[in-house]
Design a protein around this motif. Structure first.
Motif, PDB file in Angstrom:
ATOM      1  N   TYR A  78       0.425  -1.094   0.047  1.00 24.36           N
ATOM      2  CA  TYR A  78       0.465   0.235   0.328  1.00 24.36           C
ATOM      3  C   TYR A  78       1.141   1.397   0.016  1.00 24.36           C
ATOM      4  O   TYR A  78       0.496   1.936   1.140  1.00 24.36           O
ATOM      5  CB  TYR A  78      -0.728   0.263   1.640  1.00 24.36           C
ATOM      6  CG  TYR A  78      -1.745  -1.257   1.256  1.00 24.36           C
ATOM      7  CD1 TYR A  78      -3.249  -1.211   0.244  1.00 24.36           C
ATOM      8  CD2 TYR A  78      -1.324  -3.117   1.865  1.00 24.36           C
ATOM      9  CE1 TYR A  78      -4.260  -2.774   0.327  1.00 24.36           C
ATOM     10  CE2 TYR A  78      -2.594  -3.307   2.273  1.00 24.36           C
ATOM     11  CZ  TYR A  78      -3.339  -2.573   1.271  1.00 24.36           C
ATOM     12  OH  TYR A  78      -4.929  -4.350   1.238  1.00 24.36           O
ATOM     13  N   GLY A  79       1.481   1.317  -1.050  1.00 25.22           N
ATOM     14  CA  GLY A  79       2.629   2.525  -1.176  1.00 25.22           C
ATOM     15  C   GLY A  79       1.816   3.905  -0.676  1.00 25.22           C
ATOM     16  O   GLY A  79       2.395   4.498  -0.538  1.00 25.22           O
ATOM     17  N   ALA A  80       0.432   4.217  -0.903  1.00 25.25           N
ATOM     18  CA  ALA A  80       0.030   5.359  -1.035  1.00 25.25           C
ATOM     19  C   ALA A  80      -0.464   5.963  -0.529  1.00 25.25           C
ATOM     20  O   ALA A  80      -0.899   7.274   0.449  1.00 25.25           O
ATOM     21  CB  ALA A  80      -0.586   5.846  -2.306  1.00 25.25           C
ATOM     22  N   ASN A  81      -0.614   4.874   1.417  1.00 27.41           N
ATOM     23  CA  ASN A  81      -0.764   4.792   2.517  1.00 27.41           C
ATOM     24  C   ASN A  81      -0.569   5.792   3.013  1.00 27.41           C
ATOM     25  O   ASN A  81       1.471   5.875   3.312  1.00 27.41           O
ATOM     26  CB  ASN A  81      -1.505   3.556   2.744  1.00 27.41           C
ATOM     27  CG  ASN A  81      -2.727   3.339   2.557  1.00 27.41           C
ATOM     28  OD1 ASN A  81      -2.693   2.079   2.664  1.00 27.41           O
ATOM     29  ND2 ASN A  81      -3.594   3.585   0.899  1.00 27.41           N
ATOM     30  N   ALA A  82      -1.018   6.983   3.919  1.00 26.67           N
ATOM     31  CA  ALA A  82      -0.473   7.406   4.857  1.00 26.67           C
ATOM     32  C   ALA A  82      -0.126   6.841   6.002  1.00 26.67           C
ATOM     33  O   ALA A  82      -0.353   5.327   6.793  1.00 26.67           O
ATOM     34  CB  ALA A  82      -1.639   9.105   5.350  1.00 26.67           C
TER      35      ALA A  82
END
Length: 285
Positions: A78-82
């Motif tokens: 989940y590379g785009a998750n904060a």
């Protein structure tokens, strides 16, 4: 669109939600195990200890190394998750929108640096401010708790909160940390518990204690302190999935930004709330 189409759409949405929660639970478990393994490599070793805000608020390189590995593990899926995390420059509060991961690489660092075995790596997957999956790995205890959006397991076996309803047969935890200027509240918490319940435990890791409540080992947990999300969100999710109740000190549904945390098996929640109110009365005096 006819009613059957609406029903099909709702079913698909529920299935998608369950599938997403299951996938995130798998990543949470993997990340918790990876972080715990990194930390365990430094456990009972001669590692430097730094002090943060108070003499008992400590951090080690193991915390930083474990957090880095946890983040790598999450971002590989989940590379785009904060990320909300205790160490370094990660976010310190949970956004109300979008997917987020809340992580604590070593919850119970004071125990960790003393060679005490009660510490863990805790991971929660959050969407729009609400947890959807969580994992707590306590390697020195040999325990891994995992929750998706339906069930909690301990080492692969389903668990639930206790069914004890007699306060005099229950064990309750005073959790979080009351600073040096709030020791009267700490004393009030201990007094409120021992006067109402059978026994008290304080183990030094909030997330381990929350997970133990989810698994039925303890029956309640209380603090009037505003707790950090990395100390709470994963364990709160496990308790709710396991059939327990979690509120703020006023009895309202707990959120990551609530004041205090009152958790129980549900059977004794009113009594734990009474203890919370006694602590808060001292704070307000």
């Amino acid at each position: 669109m006819d009613a059957s189409s609406d029903s099909d759409s709702d079913s698909n949405s529920d299935a998608d939600s369950a599938s997403d929660a299951a996938a995130r639970a798998g990543v949470a478990e993997q990340a918790a195990r990876v972080g715990a393994a990194v930390a365990q490599g430094s456990f009972r070793r001669d590692i430097p200890v730094e002090t943060k805000s108070e003499k008992t608020d400590v951090v080690t390189q193991a915390d930083r190394d474990a957090q880095a590995r946890v983040i790598d593990c999450i971002h590989s899926s989940y590379g785009a998750n904060a990320i909300v995390g205790e160490e370094e420059d990660e976010l310190k509060s949970v956004p109300d929108e979008g997917p987020t991961w809340v992580i604590d690489p070593i919850d119970g660092t004071n125990n960790f640096v003393r060679g005490l075995q009660v510490w863990c790596t805790a991971i929660a997957a959050v969407r729009d401010g609400e947890p959807v999956a969580a994992a707590v790995a306590a390697p020195e205890l040999g325990d891994v708790y995992v929750g998706d959006d339906e069930h909690v397991t301990l080492n692969g076996d389903p668990v639930s909160v206790s069914d004890r309803s007699d306060p005099e047969a229950c064990t309750v935890v005073p959790t979080m940390w009351w600073g040096r200027d709030r020791r009267d509240e700490y004393a009030a918490a201990c007094r409120a518990i021992v006067e109402r319940f059978g026994d008290l435990r304080r183990l030094g890791s909030a997330q381990v204690q929350l997970a133990m409540l989810a698994g039925g080992a303890v029956d309640g947990l209380v603090t009037n302190v505003h707790a950090n999300p990395w100390d709470t969100v994963a364990g709160v999710h496990l308790i709710r999935l396991a059939g327990g109740t979690v509120t703020d000190i006023h009895g309202d549904r707990w959120r990551h930004d609530s004041q205090g945390l009152v958790a129980s098996n549900g059977e004794i929640h009113d009594a734990v709330l009474d203890a919370a109110q006694e602590i808060e009365a001292v704070a307000e005096a």
